[in-house]
Structure formats: C-alpha cells, structure tokens
Design a protein around this motif. Sequence first.
Motif, PDB file in Angstrom:
ATOM      1  N   THR A   1       0.674  -1.099   0.207  1.00 14.76           N
ATOM      2  CA  THR A   1       0.113   0.051  -0.029  1.00 14.76           C
ATOM      3  C   THR A   1       0.771   1.405  -0.035  1.00 14.76           C
ATOM      4  O   THR A   1       0.372   2.456  -0.207  1.00 14.76           O
ATOM      5  N   ALA A   2       2.164   1.141   0.341  1.00 20.35           N
ATOM      6  CA  ALA A   2       2.926   2.293   0.379  1.00 20.35           C
ATOM      7  C   ALA A   2       4.124   2.658  -0.697  1.00 20.35           C
ATOM      8  O   ALA A   2       4.519   1.610  -1.121  1.00 20.35           O
ATOM      9  N   GLN A   3       4.366   3.782  -0.908  1.00 20.50           N
ATOM     10  CA  GLN A   3       5.440   4.086  -1.672  1.00 20.50           C
ATOM     11  C   GLN A   3       6.225   5.193  -1.161  1.00 20.50           C
ATOM     12  O   GLN A   3       5.556   6.109  -0.560  1.00 20.50           O
ATOM     13  N   GLU A   4       7.503   5.371  -1.520  1.00 19.50           N
ATOM     14  CA  GLU A   4       8.516   6.385  -0.675  1.00 19.50           C
ATOM     15  C   GLU A   4       8.227   7.523  -1.632  1.00 19.50           C
ATOM     16  O   GLU A   4       8.311   7.808  -2.711  1.00 19.50           O
TER      17      GLU A   4
ATOM     18  N   ALA B   1      -1.589   2.134  12.844  1.00 16.34           N
ATOM     19  CA  ALA B   1      -2.712   2.263  11.910  1.00 16.34           C
ATOM     20  C   ALA B   1      -2.287   3.190  10.695  1.00 16.34           C
ATOM     21  O   ALA B   1      -2.581   2.583   9.400  1.00 16.34           O
ATOM     22  N   LEU B   2      -1.697   4.164  10.908  1.00 18.38           N
ATOM     23  CA  LEU B   2      -1.015   4.882   9.563  1.00 18.38           C
ATOM     24  C   LEU B   2      -0.188   4.052   8.722  1.00 18.38           C
ATOM     25  O   LEU B   2      -0.339   4.341   7.428  1.00 18.38           O
ATOM     26  N   MET B   3       0.515   3.391   9.480  1.00 19.71           N
ATOM     27  CA  MET B   3       1.597   2.372   8.573  1.00 19.71           C
ATOM     28  C   MET B   3       0.860   1.630   7.777  1.00 19.71           C
ATOM     29  O   MET B   3       1.441   1.118   6.432  1.00 19.71           O
ATOM     30  N   THR B   4      -0.105   1.035   8.457  1.00 17.66           N
ATOM     31  CA  THR B   4      -0.948  -0.347   7.786  1.00 17.66           C
ATOM     32  C   THR B   4      -1.539   0.438   6.522  1.00 17.66           C
ATOM     33  O   THR B   4      -1.974  -0.294   5.531  1.00 17.66           O
TER      34      THR B   4
ATOM     35  N   LEU C   1       4.097   6.110   6.532  1.00 17.85           N
ATOM     36  CA  LEU C   1       5.274   5.922   7.340  1.00 17.85           C
ATOM     37  C   LEU C   1       5.635   7.263   8.196  1.00 17.85           C
ATOM     38  O   LEU C   1       6.190   8.351   7.318  1.00 17.85           O
ATOM     39  N   VAL C   2       5.319   7.321   9.231  1.00 12.40           N
ATOM     40  CA  VAL C   2       5.357   8.563   9.987  1.00 12.40           C
ATOM     41  C   VAL C   2       6.401   8.532  11.231  1.00 12.40           C
ATOM     42  O   VAL C   2       6.279   7.638  12.104  1.00 12.40           O
ATOM     43  N   GLU C   3       7.308   8.997  11.208  1.00 12.66           N
ATOM     44  CA  GLU C   3       8.510   9.183  11.977  1.00 12.66           C
ATOM     45  C   GLU C   3       8.790  10.443  12.969  1.00 12.66           C
ATOM     46  O   GLU C   3       8.411  11.371  12.387  1.00 12.66           O
ATOM     47  N   GLU C   4       8.942  10.219  14.110  1.00 10.96           N
ATOM     48  CA  GLU C   4       9.484  11.524  15.040  1.00 10.96           C
ATOM     49  C   GLU C   4      10.269  12.310  14.431  1.00 10.96           C
ATOM     50  O   GLU C   4      11.441  11.618  13.849  1.00 10.96           O
ATOM     51  N   PHE C   5      10.219  13.578  14.566  1.00 11.73           N
ATOM     52  CA  PHE C   5      11.488  14.491  13.740  1.00 11.73           C
ATOM     53  C   PHE C   5      11.455  15.383  14.713  1.00 11.73           C
ATOM     54  O   PHE C   5      12.090  16.677  14.467  1.00 11.73           O
ATOM     55  N   GLY C   6      11.445  14.926  16.054  1.00  7.93           N
ATOM     56  CA  GLY C   6      11.734  16.115  17.258  1.00  7.93           C
ATOM     57  C   GLY C   6      10.694  16.899  17.670  1.00  7.93           C
ATOM     58  O   GLY C   6       9.766  17.717  16.860  1.00  7.93           O
TER      59      GLY C   6
ATOM     60  N   ARG D   1       7.661   9.817   5.203  1.00  5.83           N
ATOM     61  CA  ARG D   1       8.431   9.229   4.453  1.00  5.83           C
ATOM     62  C   ARG D   1       7.606   8.358   3.289  1.00  5.83           C
ATOM     63  O   ARG D   1       8.213   8.278   2.100  1.00  5.83           O
ATOM     64  N   THR D   2       6.442   7.765   3.560  1.00  9.43           N
ATOM     65  CA  THR D   2       6.034   7.100   2.569  1.00  9.43           C
ATOM     66  C   THR D   2       4.197   7.324   2.626  1.00  9.43           C
ATOM     67  O   THR D   2       3.776   8.099   3.506  1.00  9.43           O
ATOM     68  N   VAL D   3       3.637   7.272   1.442  1.00 18.53           N
ATOM     69  CA  VAL D   3       2.250   7.551   1.324  1.00 18.53           C
ATOM     70  C   VAL D   3       1.583   6.430   0.601  1.00 18.53           C
ATOM     71  O   VAL D   3       2.234   5.507   0.011  1.00 18.53           O
ATOM     72  N   PRO D   4       0.236   6.258   0.873  1.00 15.48           N
ATOM     73  CA  PRO D   4      -0.393   5.486  -0.056  1.00 15.48           C
ATOM     74  C   PRO D   4      -0.403   5.482  -1.510  1.00 15.48           C
ATOM     75  O   PRO D   4      -0.173   6.575  -1.995  1.00 15.48           O
TER      76      PRO D   4
END
Length: 605
Positions: free
Chosen positions: A464-467, A490-493, A497-502, A509-512
């Motif tokens: 489901t994801a692409q970078e 759930a967002l990752m599934t 891909l949501v990462e902490e950035f401070g 970094r990725t979206v459907p």
Amino acid sequence: MKPSRTPKKQQSRIRLLDEETINRIAAGEVVERPASVVKELAENAIDAGAKQIRIEIRTDPGGISRIRVTDDGSGMDAAEARLAFTRHATSKITSWEDLSRVASMGFRGEALASIAAVSRVTLVTKPADDAVIAGTRLVIDGGEIVSEEAAGTPAGTSITVEDLFAATPARKKFLKRKATELAHIYTAVERCALAHPRTAFLLVQDGAEKIRTYGRGGLFGVISALYGTGIARSLVPVNGTTPYMRIEGYVGRPDLNRQNAQMIVLSVNERQITSNVLLRAIRAGFGTLLPKNRYPVVFLALNIDTALVDVNVHPAKKEIRLSREDEIVRDLAAAIRTSLGDKELIARGTPAPGGSAAPAPAAGVAESHSAYRIDPRHERMPQQPLHAAFGQTDTRLRLTEHGAAGAAAKVPGSLTVLGQIDTAYIVVVRKDDAGEAILLIDQHAAHERVLYEQVLAKRERETTAQELIVPVILTLRSKEAEIVRGARHALMTEGFLVEEFGGDSFAVRTVPVILGRQVAPDLVRDCVADIAMETRVSAENVRERITTVIACRGAIKAGTPLSAEQMQKLVDQLVRSKNPWTCPHGRPTMVIFGRNELDGMFRRT
C-alpha cells in the motif's frame, strides 16, 4: 446507690413497607404515562389471541381522561378476572425455567395490578366458550375490587382506565401537555401494529379515527397504512435465515434517512424493543451509504431462538439481552448489506406531486416523449482550451482507472456526458428501457467513492505504500501530535510511514500508492491533520477513518475544471464501483431526474 436504668430500646430505622406503598412504587416502574397503559393492555390482548383490538381515548382540557381497550380474544371467567389483578398472577409462565423460552408479550403478571393501583379500572370480560352465557364486570379502584356483577357482553375483554395517577399526584404532575401524551399513544399503537401485522388495530380519539390497520397484507400493508405509499415505495425488502435467527422486513433507501432513530422500528419474537446492539448492526449494514449522524428508516422483525434472548431486563420490557451477540450483529448487517447491494440507489430529484404522469396533449397536437436527442456520432461538447488543472486531474484519474476495469456497470443504460456545471457537477443523460433521465453527478463525491474502494482493494492484495522523493515535515499542536503517535501503527498499515522528527514534528516518508509518487506536500499534511482532528480514535474505527480521509483528500475537488474526456472517464469509473450511490461519508454521488420528477417541477401533472 442509684438504681440502674434500663437502656431505652432504639427504634429500627429499617422497616417493611405496607402493601399499598409497594404496589404504587411497582406501578411507577411499569406505568410511566398513558401510553404505557395502552401498550400493556394491547399486549395483553395480543397474548389473549385477539385478531381485532380497538383503542378509544377520551380527552379533556386537562389531558387524557379515559383509555379503553377492547379485544376479541379468549376472555376470562369470573375467577380468572379477579385473579388477574393480583400482582404476579399470570397465565404466561409457571416457573422461572419458563423465562428462558417465553414467547408471550407479558410474563410477570404486573401490568394489570400496576394499572389498577394508580387508577380506576372497569373490566368487562367473557370467555370464548358457548357454554358461558354471561360475562363478568369488575370495578377496581386504587387496587381494590369495589364492585363485581354479571354482565351481558360478547366474547373477549374490554378494560376502561380512568382517573389515571389520581392517587399519585407526583407522577401526574410530571406528565407532558396533552398533545405530547397523545403523540406517545400514537407511537405505542403504531409500534404494536408493526410488531403484530396479523392483528387489526383501530385507534379512536374523541370519536375520530386516528389509526387503522387491517390485519392483512403483512408488514408491508401495515407500513403503507401507517406511513403512506410514498415511504412504502422507497423500501427495500430484507430477508435472511441463519441456524438461530430469521430476518424479515424492510429498510429505506439511503436518501430516505432521518435526523434521529425514531423511524427504526424493531421487533424480536414479535416484541417491540430498542437495542443499541441491533442499531449498531443496522448502521454496519448501511456502511458508507448513510451520512454521519443520520439514521435510516427501518422496519425489521427478527425471530431469534428464545434460548438466546433474555426479555427479563427492563421493567417495561423495552430492552433485551442477547447471547451470541457478535454473530447476530454480523448476520443482520450482512442481510441488510446484501439487500441494498442488489438495488439501484440513485437519489431521486424533486418528486412529482402524486407521482402521476403528464397529461395527454390537446387534440391535434403531436408530442414526442423525447423532443431532443443526442446523436453520439456528433461532437457532444465544444473543444475546450488546455487548462492548467487538466494535467493534475489526468494524473489522478490514471491512478484510479484500473481499479474497476472489467467490472460490470451498476448503473444500467447508456450514459452520455453533456457538460459540467460550475466546475462541480457533471451533467449526464441516461437512456434505458424506462426512457431517458438526467443524472447530476457530484464530481468530488464520485471520485471520492472510486478512491475509497480502491484503497480498500489495494489494502487486501498488494503493497500500500510508496516512498516520497522528499519527506514531508509536519509540525502539530501537542494534542494533535499525541493522536498521531497513537495512530502511527494504523497509519503505517494504510501506507503512511510517520517518524518522529523532534518535539511535536513528524517526517512522513511514505504515502499510499493511490495518492501517487509526486503527491503535493499540502495533500499529505491535510491527510494527517484530518486524522489528528479526530478526538476519539479507537482501534476499531481508526483504519476506516484513515481510509476515508485518504479518499476525501485525494479526490478531484469541486471547482476543478474537467475536459470532456476526463468527465467521461470519471463517470465510467464511478458506475463500475461496488457502491456508486454514495461517497464514503454517505452523501449521494448522483441525483436522477426522470420524466415524473421533471413534469412535477414544471407542474405538468
């Protein structure tokens, strides 16, 4: 030496209540208002096998002055009549084991005793036995029998209730105005009639007939008699059978929705009930066909194995408890979903009054049913200049064009695109065996539906994801950041891909895949921000919420100009969707104006 004093015995603060007080307290649980009396007496009549029930209401300036319910049921002899007003005297059960298989409306033996405790009751009854010549007439005042005599009367029972709550002024004080109490009585009779369509009901108020059903024509006949043919024609039959449940009834088309649940009428084993569990199943069956905070029109009769139903839950027997709750919810939702899935559910335009056809033309004047026809061999639309937004729209439509490829069109007939209104609605002419009609299609809602179904499909069968070429940085408020942290899995599934950035910042970094590789940063921000706006994100609904947001934010917007080819492509994608009738929020994707609707709008009826 002083003589010792005998300690004074302290009076007990706990004492038994007298019988009269007990009866009036119990009556308050069963008899809330005049409508409760009507319901209890009507259900007693049904348990007595009545085929016809007549309910008479008399009013005065102060409210409801008299209630009389007459039936042609089995009736009672003198001894049974006296015993009927004794608390917990009943013909329905003999021991507690019977509660697990009770099929009658009443079973506690409380209704008549409770009504008699707070009113003056006159009972006239005669058993349906040719050997019995005379009936019995009893008068009960405040729970006490004050008169008993033989009476000439046909077989059946008539109960008259007067001076309701005269002995309990506190309860009488809290009754609403007359119109409100009458409305509750009408509702009680309607619900009884819907739960028992083989019984004829007649409600007469102050000599005027208010409600009549005929005991024939089944549930559909009762619905037509109570609500008119307009609603009846908009209903979809629902039928289903499982090893432990039979489902029969009707649900309204999605565009027949209401702002509250008043038109959701349920009966279980012919008992009218309310149930949050079954309401959840109904909403699940409609799914995205309903707008948020709107309710369907539903008339359902469920017959469930009595061993799975606990009716001894609510004082007025309005609620039940179900065993195998999850299976019942699943199967009821599936039955509704299947029934709606087989029907064309395009929302209708303004209906023609009475639904009648246009009048015949005057003599000597020929009138074609289609004065203007579109020749598909000719150019349907003028050439349009190249618009800057066309390129982005082409990209979005290409991302969704393969999802329903090869699927059969759910909207029958040939569809010809005429143009676009205010860069928001697509105008289409549909031609089928029924004639021609105009379809107005909401371009945003239409593409939103297409996207929603494709996100669901891709979730099941592929990555489901692409970078993203460049990550999108989001900075949120503390509250929103906590919601996103809780929803990261759930967002990752779903492809994010949501990462902490401070601090309260995140890097996406990725979206459907469905959003495309070169998705605009604003679109990513909008998607995640929309999800973060949800104040109650539960594990049960977070994936649905994310899917809906992806579809909404990724869809073509109102205000986007479309070329002729793009409009045709979007229409083709919509009609091949599994549910082309509504967007994921339940709003209609299209509205149809047939000949009847147009004639009505031009008053040609």
